[in-house]
Design a protein around this motif. Structure first.
Motif: not given
Length: 143
Positions: A61, A64, A106-108, A110-112, A114-115
């Motif tokens: 994480q 990334k 933020d969109a990038q 998001n998958p990196v 956790t919520e």
């Protein structure tokens, strides 16, 4: 959450927000120069250290997130330079572009993240943005 942990997170987000908000103050920096002792690279490294610790990032994480935030910083810096070298002083357009860049980031992220990490990151970033705006308003008043 421990008080010290929250402060560290706020400090980390503060650095990120400084990068995203600096375009608003390009004119002030051009006239007075950046605040004494401000080093963007050092601030970024401190931010990454704080994020890694406070968001409890894994090594993957962290790698990334660093890449994504470096891209954001580079894109924002290029846009600020473009605006600085143009005759345009359309702050609404600048604000809109910086918002677009943040949303892309933020969109990038998001998958990196956790919520929960993402919510925490966004909340802390917004808190820092507000604090930074307040500090800049106070600085303008004293000039």
């Amino acid at each position: 959450m421990k008080n010290g942990t929250r402060r560290s997170i706020i400090a980390a987000v503060t650095v990120l927000v400084m990068f995203t908000a600096m375009f608003f103050f390009e004119q002030a920096f051009a006239q007075q120069g950046p605040p004494a002792g401000f080093d963007p690279k050092e601030s970024f490294e401190q931010f990454m250290t704080d994020c890694t610790k406070e968001l409890n990032l894994t090594k993957e994480q962290e790698i990334k997130m660093r890449s994504i935030l470096e891209e954001q910083f580079t894109e924002q810096k290029a846009y600020r330079e473009k605006m600085k070298n143009s005759d345009s002083k359309d702050f609404r357009a600048m604000k809109k572009e910086m918002k677009r860049i943040r949303e892309k980031t933020d969109a990038q992220l998001n998958p990196v993240l956790t919520e929960e990490q993402m919510k925490q990151f966004q909340s802390l970033r917004e808190e820092r943005r507000q604090k930074f705006r307040k500090e800049m308003r106070q600085r303008r008043k004293t000039e």
